[in-house]
Design an enzyme around this catalytic site. Structure first.
Site, mmCIF file in Angstrom:
data_model
loop_
_atom_site.group_PDB
_atom_site.id
_atom_site.type_symbol
_atom_site.label_atom_id
_atom_site.label_comp_id
_atom_site.label_asym_id
_atom_site.label_seq_id
_atom_site.Cartn_x
_atom_site.Cartn_y
_atom_site.Cartn_z
ATOM 1 N N GLN A 8 0.835 -1.202 0.000
ATOM 2 C CA GLN A 8 0.000 0.000 0.000
ATOM 3 C C GLN A 8 0.869 1.252 0.000
ATOM 4 O O GLN A 8 1.162 1.813 1.047
ATOM 5 C CB GLN A 8 -0.918 -0.011 1.224
ATOM 6 N N PHE A 9 1.276 1.682 -1.188
ATOM 7 C CA PHE A 9 2.148 2.857 -1.285
ATOM 8 C C PHE A 9 1.460 4.125 -0.788
ATOM 9 O O PHE A 9 2.113 5.084 -0.387
ATOM 10 C CB PHE A 9 2.661 3.044 -2.715
ATOM 11 N N THR A 10 0.132 4.136 -0.762
ATOM 12 C CA THR A 10 -0.594 5.342 -0.352
ATOM 13 C C THR A 10 -0.404 5.669 1.134
ATOM 14 O O THR A 10 -0.775 6.756 1.571
ATOM 15 C CB THR A 10 -2.096 5.242 -0.666
#
Length: 152
Positions: free
Chosen positions: A78-80
């Site tokens: 989850q890069f966010t």
């Protein structure tokens, strides 16, 4: 590295209408990898996750670890988690690691969690449009950041 750790009764990940990972009682881990992350961050975080005593004992107290309840892990990239929202309303993800760096660390985390638990985590697909379904148990949600170890 940042992780959002949720104690779940069940969770699953679907990509293109196909389930890529599904667990019962255990932990859903959303994992963000930052440019400055290294293997040492991963090792520390994996140890903390598997030893967290956040499952209820016979008295209803959070006193048991994942292993003690026979729980499973669903690990989702989850890069966010590295969204920066200081300027304007459109998040920037400039601090998130690029796939060339993030994929190997994500795969190392899969291996490390597998080694520590003796049970390979279920996963999503790195970089895919994933749909996550979960039933948060408690709810219990913990956020950890390897750049802020003194608070974890």
């Amino acid at each position: 590295m940042r992780a959002v750790i949720q104690r779940v009764s069940h969770a699953s990940c679907t990509v293109d209408k196909n389930i890529t990972g599904k667990i019962g009682t255990g932990l859903l881990i959303l994992l963000g990898i930052e440019e400055s992350d290294a293997t040492a961050d991963l090792t520390w975080l994996a140890q903390k996750i598997v030893n967290l005593r956040i499952f209820n004992d016979e008295n209803g107290l959070m006193n048991k670890s994942l292993a003690e309840v026979g729980g499973e892990i669903l690990l989702i990239s989850q890069f966010t988690l590295f969204a920066q929202t200081k300027k304007g309303n459109r998040p920037s993800f400039i601090r998130a690691a690029k796939p060339e760096q993030a994929v190997p660390l994500y795969e190392q985390m899969i291996s490390e969690l597998s080694r520590l638990t003796g049970n390979p985590p279920k996963t999503g697909i790195f970089g895919a449009d994933m749909k996550i379904n979960l039933l948060n148990d408690g709810p219990v949600t913990i956020i950890m950041n390897t750049k802020d170890k003194e608070n974890y």
